[in-house]
Design a protein around this motif. Structure first.
Motif, PDB file in Angstrom:
ATOM      1  N   VAL A  89       0.820  -1.213   0.000  1.00 41.15           N
ATOM      2  CA  VAL A  89       0.000   0.000   0.000  1.00 41.15           C
ATOM      3  C   VAL A  89       0.857   1.266   0.000  1.00 41.15           C
ATOM      4  CG1 VAL A  89      -1.897  -1.175   1.154  1.00 41.15           C
ATOM      5  CG2 VAL A  89      -0.196   0.045   2.528  1.00 41.15           C
ATOM      6  N   HIS A  90       2.178   1.079   0.013  1.00 44.42           N
ATOM      7  CA  HIS A  90       3.118   2.202  -0.096  1.00 44.42           C
ATOM      8  C   HIS A  90       2.907   3.239   1.009  1.00 44.42           C
ATOM      9  CE1 HIS A  90       4.254   0.562  -3.961  1.00 44.42           C
ATOM     10  NE2 HIS A  90       2.981   0.587  -4.350  1.00 44.42           N
ATOM     11  N   LYS A  91       2.755   2.744   2.245  1.00 49.54           N
ATOM     12  CA  LYS A  91       2.583   3.637   3.379  1.00 49.54           C
ATOM     13  C   LYS A  91       3.909   4.038   4.017  1.00 49.54           C
ATOM     14  CE  LYS A  91      -1.877   4.185   3.571  1.00 49.54           C
ATOM     15  NZ  LYS A  91      -2.473   5.534   3.380  1.00 49.54           N
ATOM     16  N   LEU A  92       5.000   3.425   3.567  1.00 51.61           N
ATOM     17  CA  LEU A  92       6.311   3.756   4.092  1.00 51.61           C
ATOM     18  C   LEU A  92       7.194   4.294   2.971  1.00 51.61           C
ATOM     19  CD1 LEU A  92       7.043   0.673   6.393  1.00 51.61           C
ATOM     20  CD2 LEU A  92       6.228   2.925   7.079  1.00 51.61           C
ATOM     21  N   PRO A  93       8.210   5.072   3.305  1.00 45.23           N
ATOM     22  CA  PRO A  93       9.148   5.536   2.269  1.00 45.23           C
ATOM     23  C   PRO A  93       9.813   4.357   1.563  1.00 45.23           C
ATOM     24  CG  PRO A  93       9.483   6.726   4.330  1.00 45.23           C
ATOM     25  CD  PRO A  93       8.532   5.617   4.633  1.00 45.23           C
ATOM     26  N   SER A  94      10.272   4.573   0.373  1.00 50.78           N
ATOM     27  CA  SER A  94      10.863   3.501  -0.423  1.00 50.78           C
ATOM     28  C   SER A  94      12.110   2.905   0.225  1.00 50.78           C
ATOM     29  CB  SER A  94      11.206   4.010  -1.826  1.00 50.78           C
ATOM     30  OG  SER A  94      12.129   5.098  -1.744  1.00 50.78           O
ATOM     31  N   ASP A  95      12.792   3.679   1.064  1.00 53.64           N
ATOM     32  CA  ASP A  95      14.003   3.189   1.708  1.00 53.64           C
ATOM     33  C   ASP A  95      13.750   2.728   3.146  1.00 53.64           C
ATOM     34  OD1 ASP A  95      13.504   5.631   2.839  1.00 53.64           O
ATOM     35  OD2 ASP A  95      15.588   6.336   2.747  1.00 53.64           O
ATOM     36  N   ALA A  96      12.495   2.462   3.493  1.00 53.04           N
ATOM     37  CA  ALA A  96      12.165   2.068   4.867  1.00 53.04           C
ATOM     38  C   ALA A  96      12.857   0.765   5.255  1.00 53.04           C
ATOM     39  CB  ALA A  96      10.651   1.921   5.026  1.00 53.04           C
ATOM     40  N   GLY A  97      12.914  -0.196   4.325  1.00 51.08           N
ATOM     41  CA  GLY A  97      13.575  -1.471   4.613  1.00 51.08           C
ATOM     42  C   GLY A  97      15.042  -1.285   4.929  1.00 51.08           C
ATOM     43  N   THR A  98      15.702  -0.416   4.173  1.00 49.85           N
ATOM     44  CA  THR A  98      17.117  -0.135   4.415  1.00 49.85           C
ATOM     45  C   THR A  98      17.320   0.532   5.773  1.00 49.85           C
ATOM     46  OG1 THR A  98      17.540   0.103   2.043  1.00 49.85           O
ATOM     47  CG2 THR A  98      19.135   1.090   3.550  1.00 49.85           C
ATOM     48  N   THR A  99      16.449   1.489   6.094  1.00 49.86           N
ATOM     49  CA  THR A  99      16.563   2.199   7.373  1.00 49.86           C
ATOM     50  C   THR A  99      16.361   1.253   8.550  1.00 49.86           C
ATOM     51  OG1 THR A  99      15.740   4.232   6.349  1.00 49.86           O
ATOM     52  CG2 THR A  99      15.643   4.087   8.753  1.00 49.86           C
ATOM     53  N   GLY A 143      17.125 -18.264   8.962  1.00 52.11           N
ATOM     54  CA  GLY A 143      17.117 -16.972   9.625  1.00 52.11           C
ATOM     55  C   GLY A 143      16.912 -15.831   8.632  1.00 52.11           C
ATOM     56  N   LEU A 144      16.816 -14.630   9.178  1.00 53.41           N
ATOM     57  CA  LEU A 144      16.533 -13.450   8.359  1.00 53.41           C
ATOM     58  C   LEU A 144      17.732 -12.519   8.215  1.00 53.41           C
ATOM     59  CD1 LEU A 144      12.941 -12.647   9.620  1.00 53.41           C
ATOM     60  CD2 LEU A 144      13.598 -13.785   7.505  1.00 53.41           C
ATOM     61  N   ASN A 145      18.884 -12.909   8.725  1.00 53.18           N
ATOM     62  CA  ASN A 145      20.064 -12.062   8.553  1.00 53.18           C
ATOM     63  C   ASN A 145      20.405 -11.806   7.086  1.00 53.18           C
ATOM     64  OD1 ASN A 145      20.626 -11.337  11.172  1.00 53.18           O
ATOM     65  ND2 ASN A 145      22.108 -12.960  11.524  1.00 53.18           N
ATOM     66  N   PRO A 146      20.234 -12.793   6.174  1.00 50.03           N
ATOM     67  CA  PRO A 146      20.489 -12.479   4.766  1.00 50.03           C
ATOM     68  C   PRO A 146      19.634 -11.319   4.240  1.00 50.03           C
ATOM     69  CG  PRO A 146      20.453 -14.843   5.059  1.00 50.03           C
ATOM     70  CD  PRO A 146      20.014 -14.242   6.372  1.00 50.03           C
ATOM     71  N   VAL A 147      18.407 -11.229   4.740  1.00 47.16           N
ATOM     72  CA  VAL A 147      17.535 -10.110   4.338  1.00 47.16           C
ATOM     73  C   VAL A 147      18.050  -8.813   4.938  1.00 47.16           C
ATOM     74  CG1 VAL A 147      15.170  -9.266   4.252  1.00 47.16           C
ATOM     75  CG2 VAL A 147      15.594 -11.728   4.374  1.00 47.16           C
ATOM     76  N   VAL A 148      18.321  -8.842   6.237  1.00 45.42           N
ATOM     77  CA  VAL A 148      18.754  -7.638   6.945  1.00 45.42           C
ATOM     78  C   VAL A 148      20.076  -7.120   6.395  1.00 45.42           C
ATOM     79  CG1 VAL A 148      19.503  -6.733   9.191  1.00 45.42           C
ATOM     80  CG2 VAL A 148      17.499  -8.225   9.053  1.00 45.42           C
ATOM     81  N   PHE A 149      21.043  -8.032   6.208  1.00 43.72           N
ATOM     82  CA  PHE A 149      22.351  -7.604   5.712  1.00 43.72           C
ATOM     83  C   PHE A 149      22.261  -7.087   4.281  1.00 43.72           C
ATOM     84  CE2 PHE A 149      24.516 -10.850   8.739  1.00 43.72           C
ATOM     85  CZ  PHE A 149      24.307  -9.998   9.805  1.00 43.72           C
ATOM     86  N   SER A 150      21.444  -7.740   3.452  1.00 45.51           N
ATOM     87  CA  SER A 150      21.275  -7.276   2.076  1.00 45.51           C
ATOM     88  C   SER A 150      20.720  -5.866   2.045  1.00 45.51           C
ATOM     89  CB  SER A 150      20.347  -8.220   1.304  1.00 45.51           C
ATOM     90  OG  SER A 150      20.911  -9.505   1.158  1.00 45.51           O
ATOM     91  N   GLU A 151      19.662  -5.632   2.816  1.00 45.50           N
ATOM     92  CA  GLU A 151      19.029  -4.325   2.826  1.00 45.50           C
ATOM     93  C   GLU A 151      19.944  -3.265   3.457  1.00 45.50           C
ATOM     94  OE1 GLU A 151      16.076  -3.463   1.530  1.00 45.50           O
ATOM     95  OE2 GLU A 151      15.592  -5.482   0.844  1.00 45.50           O
ATOM     96  N   THR A 152      20.709  -3.651   4.473  1.00 42.27           N
ATOM     97  CA  THR A 152      21.607  -2.703   5.140  1.00 42.27           C
ATOM     98  C   THR A 152      22.648  -2.155   4.175  1.00 42.27           C
ATOM     99  OG1 THR A 152      21.346  -3.771   7.299  1.00 42.27           O
ATOM    100  CG2 THR A 152      23.313  -2.429   6.987  1.00 42.27           C
ATOM    101  N   TYR A 153      23.166  -3.044   3.334  1.00 46.13           N
ATOM    102  CA  TYR A 153      24.271  -2.641   2.456  1.00 46.13           C
ATOM    103  C   TYR A 153      23.835  -2.443   1.005  1.00 46.13           C
ATOM    104  CZ  TYR A 153      27.064  -3.738   6.531  1.00 46.13           C
ATOM    105  OH  TYR A 153      27.587  -3.752   7.806  1.00 46.13           O
ATOM    106  N   GLY A 154      22.555  -2.117   0.818  1.00 48.08           N
ATOM    107  CA  GLY A 154      22.086  -1.689  -0.488  1.00 48.08           C
ATOM    108  C   GLY A 154      21.764  -2.785  -1.470  1.00 48.08           C
ATOM    109  N   GLY A 155      21.567  -4.014  -0.989  1.00 47.89           N
ATOM    110  CA  GLY A 155      21.230  -5.122  -1.871  1.00 47.89           C
ATOM    111  C   GLY A 155      19.748  -5.460  -1.824  1.00 47.89           C
TER     112      GLY A 155
END
Length: 318
Positions: A28-38, A274-286
């Motif tokens: 529904v696009h209620k968050l900024p596009s970079d919310a996952g990275t933040t 686990g979800l670290n692959p998601v978190v690390f990917s999003e943290t470093y721009g992947g």
């Protein structure tokens, strides 16, 4: 088996709910596009360090190291046995770098923190949880002392200072500080551990929301009809538990070792991804969408395979 299934289901229900919230917010696009990275950066640089400091400060004491040394050694051996499988997955899985990187990571590290710890505590009590945390401690060193660097931008790492900077990430520094506090018996104010507990409560929901946001970018077909997702999940949840549990059963019987080793190997290897692959990917721009799909599918499959493993452990002779 029914009680175990219901317990596993209750532990995962909250995770799946926040997963759904993340998907809904993304659609529904209620968050900024970079919310996952933040959110991922908050997890990596705030919540994870707090959790690791608290765990190491409370677990890495002289008393516990003496009582649980064999469990720490058993966890280290399991980690070393898992590394060839990880390397093979890294070479064989087709796809983008973030995809095979996450798959390779998942061959070594499942979701032992936010599924494994509560499950062991609920089934076997606080003493068993302390032992399981010591068993899993080598994997924390693997995650923050080695694996996490794989997600960082490659850049030019020829300089020694740059290499050291990449190695000494915030979570690893927090772990080392916690180890120093634990080994030296330094008394920390209770407030410090209360803050760390609050960070722990934030970690799970935020990681699931990040995973949901990552999946929301994909079509349902791409998210859940990727054969590689099921390949990675089935290897993690069926092949590796059977292989490593058989090895642990043989070794514990042959050398008359602590029976908790077999129990912990079985539980650890049967946990969902686990979800670290998601978190690390999003943290470093992947892109963490492949890791998010693997995490969700493996959680659903583990609702069957995890109770089956616990039932098998009850039948195995020691």
């Amino acid at each position: 088996m029914l009680d175990t299934f219901l317990l596993a289901l209750s532990e995962m229900t909250g995770f799946l709910a926040f997963f759904g919230i993340g998907i809904l917010l993304g659609k529904v696009h209620k968050l900024p596009s970079d919310a996952g990275t933040t959110l991922s950066k908050m997890i990596t640089f705030v919540f994870l360090p707090a959790i690791e400091f608290s765990a190491c400060a409370q677990q890495f004491t002289i008393e516990k190291l003496g009582g649980y040394a064999v469990l720490f050694l058993a966890g280290s051996c399991l980690m070393l046995l898992s590394l060839p499988v990880s390397l093979l997955m890294q070479k064989r899985l087709r796809g983008e770098r973030m995809e095979w990187l996450g798959a390779a990571y998942s061959m070594v590290v499942p979701n032992f923190g936010y599924v494994g710890y509560p499950l062991v505590a609920a089934l076997f009590g606080g003493e068993a949880l302390s032992g399981f945390m010591m068993f899993a401690l080598p994997f924390n060193f693997y995650i923050y002392g080695y694996a996490m660097m794989k997600w960082m931008p490659q850049g030019n790492d020829k300089g020694l200072k740059r290499r050291i900077k990449r190695l000494l990430g915030v979570p690893l520094i927090a772990m080392l500080l916690g180890i120093v506090v634990g080994l030296l018996g330094i008394s920390c104010p209770e407030l410090v551990f209360k803050i760390c507990d609050s960070a722990s409560n934030c970690m799970g929901p935020c990681a699931m929301i990040v995973a949901g946001l990552a999946i929301s970018k994909l079509s349902a077909k791409k998210a859940f009809w990727d054969g590689r997702v099921y390949l990675v999940s089935l290897i993690r949840l069926i092949a590796l538990p059977l292989l490593f549990t058989a090895i642990a059963c043989g070794i514990t019987r042959l050398f008359n070792l602590d029976t908790r080793i077999l129990m912990f190997v079985g539980i650890y290897t049967a946990l969902p991804l686990g979800l670290n692959p998601v978190v690390f990917s999003e943290t470093y721009g992947g892109d963490g969408s492949f890791g998010a799909s693997c995490g969700l599918v493996s959680m659903a499959i583990s609702l069957l395979t995890l109770p089956l493993m616990l039932t098998l452990l009850q039948w195995l002779p020691i």
